[in-house]
Design a protein around this motif. Structure first.
Motif, mmCIF file in Angstrom:
data_model
loop_
_atom_site.group_PDB
_atom_site.id
_atom_site.type_symbol
_atom_site.label_atom_id
_atom_site.label_comp_id
_atom_site.label_asym_id
_atom_site.label_seq_id
_atom_site.Cartn_x
_atom_site.Cartn_y
_atom_site.Cartn_z
ATOM 1 N N PRO A 169 -12.898 -46.523 5.352
ATOM 2 C CA PRO A 169 -12.528 -46.297 3.946
ATOM 3 C C PRO A 169 -13.353 -45.221 3.260
ATOM 4 O O PRO A 169 -12.806 -44.387 2.526
ATOM 5 N N ARG A 170 -14.680 -45.207 3.480
ATOM 6 C CA ARG A 170 -15.516 -44.214 2.787
ATOM 7 C C ARG A 170 -15.201 -42.799 3.267
ATOM 8 O O ARG A 170 -15.084 -41.873 2.459
ATOM 9 N N ARG B 248 -11.859 -41.606 1.913
ATOM 10 C CA ARG B 248 -11.938 -41.166 0.516
ATOM 11 C C ARG B 248 -12.544 -39.771 0.415
ATOM 12 O O ARG B 248 -12.130 -38.967 -0.426
ATOM 13 N N ALA C 233 -9.819 -37.413 1.212
ATOM 14 C CA ALA C 233 -8.883 -37.288 0.092
ATOM 15 C C ALA C 233 -9.469 -36.442 -1.032
ATOM 16 O O ALA C 233 -8.750 -35.682 -1.692
ATOM 17 N N ARG C 234 -10.779 -36.546 -1.264
ATOM 18 C CA ARG C 234 -11.399 -35.805 -2.365
ATOM 19 C C ARG C 234 -11.673 -34.348 -2.018
ATOM 20 O O ARG C 234 -11.527 -33.461 -2.852
ATOM 21 N N LYS D 274 -3.736 -44.856 1.117
ATOM 22 C CA LYS D 274 -4.422 -45.667 0.110
ATOM 23 C C LYS D 274 -5.604 -44.898 -0.489
ATOM 24 O O LYS D 274 -5.827 -44.929 -1.708
ATOM 25 N N ALA D 275 -6.365 -44.197 0.389
ATOM 26 C CA ALA D 275 -7.496 -43.407 -0.102
ATOM 27 C C ALA D 275 -7.005 -42.316 -1.053
ATOM 28 O O ALA D 275 -7.654 -42.028 -2.070
ATOM 29 N N CYS D 276 -5.879 -41.709 -0.730
ATOM 30 C CA CYS D 276 -5.318 -40.696 -1.626
ATOM 31 C C CYS D 276 -4.936 -41.320 -2.970
ATOM 32 O O CYS D 276 -5.218 -40.751 -4.033
ATOM 33 N N ASP E 293 -6.240 -43.964 -4.319
ATOM 34 C CA ASP E 293 -7.470 -44.340 -5.026
ATOM 35 C C ASP E 293 -8.130 -43.147 -5.714
ATOM 36 O O ASP E 293 -8.833 -43.312 -6.714
ATOM 37 N N THR E 294 -7.946 -41.961 -5.159
ATOM 38 C CA THR E 294 -8.594 -40.764 -5.709
ATOM 39 C C THR E 294 -7.637 -39.893 -6.517
ATOM 40 O O THR E 294 -8.022 -38.805 -6.969
#
Length: 300
Positions: free
Chosen positions: A177-178, A181, A184-185, A220-222, A224-225
């Motif tokens: 997950p980290r 993310r 994604a960022r 999901k990471a996308c 979330d960000t």
């Protein structure tokens, strides 16, 4: 679907190294990458292994269209400040053809080559979470001062900046997950080698199920960000999943089609190396490079 290759840095430049990068361009690959390690696993540990940055500098001079990059660079023996300067230089030498593949690193030979203890998985993740944003700043800002837990920069100059604007692209390796993310960022693309458990003992179908789970986690990471998932490229570094895509042209076209359906838009093939896990018929490899894109286009 873009086809790219990895050229492991195991040949002297004057003894076939130069010709291999030129041949990659002749075959029409989208990009040619190399591993950024000080040494790698057996059987490469006790054989020739050259540095990624000088190799890519020479490859930039030997080619004119081929994208070039690392697959992947990690904090294991890199610091963001000197790395940023080297990347700005590479981007200039190549006239804007560099992509940085970047990951958290592992516990292999690189992890202890500088004399310290190998970092835990948690510490690697912590360092990566600090490394990537700082490197992003160093490549986009003229001057950076930052103080972190692991990395610092004091009035670090980034002039003249990258040829590619706002900076050269990042392809971020991640499965957790980290890391996802971070992709994604900060990433222009995400890269994976597949799921370790499925790669070790699963079937090709098991591998695709695991890759689909990774792709879902990336989406999901996308979310979330606040990133639109379709703005992030998806790359599969092949050679580790249970598949055998280089056995024939038909096998590769089938493999590529199945993975395109999972959302992958770039497949990276290791240039065949006899006596290693990447052994393959080089004639079939070249047929795949030159003939598969047209077949995949028709299939689409």
């Amino acid at each position: 679907m873009r086809l790219s290759t990895v050229i492991l840095p195991v040949r002297r430049w004057s003894e076939g190294g130069r010709e291999r990068w030129r041949r990659a361009e002749e075959l029409g690959f989208h990009a040619a990458y190399t591993y950024d390690h000080l040494s790698w696993r057996v059987p490469f540990r006790d054989g020739p292994w050259f540095g990624a940055v000088p190799t890519l500098s020479a490859a930039a001079a030997a080619t004119s269209r081929l994208r070039l990059g690392t697959m992947v660079t990690s904090p294991n023996f890199r610091h963001p400040v000197p790395l940023a300067k080297e990347l700005i230089t590479l981007d200039d030498l190549s006239d804007g053809r560099i992509t940085l593949g970047i990951g958290a690193g592992g516990s292999g030979f690189d992890a202890t080559a500088l004399g310290g203890e190998a970092w835990t998985r948690r510490e690697r993740a912590d360092r990566f979470a600090e490394f990537v944003p700082l490197l992003d700043r160093l490549l986009t800002e003229d001057e950076v001062t930052a103080e972190g837990t692991y990395y610092a920069a004091h009035e670090a100059r980034g002039l003249p900046g990258c040829v590619q604007r706002p900076r050269l692209p990042f392809t971020v390796a991640a499965t957790g997950p980290r890391g996802l993310r971070l992709a994604a960022r900060h990433g222009q693309a995400w890269v994976t080698t597949g799921d370790p458990a499925a790669n070790e003992s699963g079937t090709p179908a098991d591998s695709r199920v695991a890759l689909a789970r990774q792709a879902d986690a990336l989406e999901k990471a996308c979310a979330d960000t606040g990133r639109a998932p379709d703005t992030l490229g998806r790359t599969l570094l092949t050679g580790f999943t249970p598949d055998r895509p280089l056995e024939s042209l038909d096998a590769f076209v089938d493999f590529a089609g199945r993975h395109a359906a999972l959302g992958f838009d770039e497949l990276v093939l290791h240039w065949p190396l006899p006596g290693t896990r990447f052994e393959a018929d080089e004639k079939i490899f070249e047929r795949i490079a030159t003939e598969a894109p047209a077949q995949l286009g028709r299939a689409g």
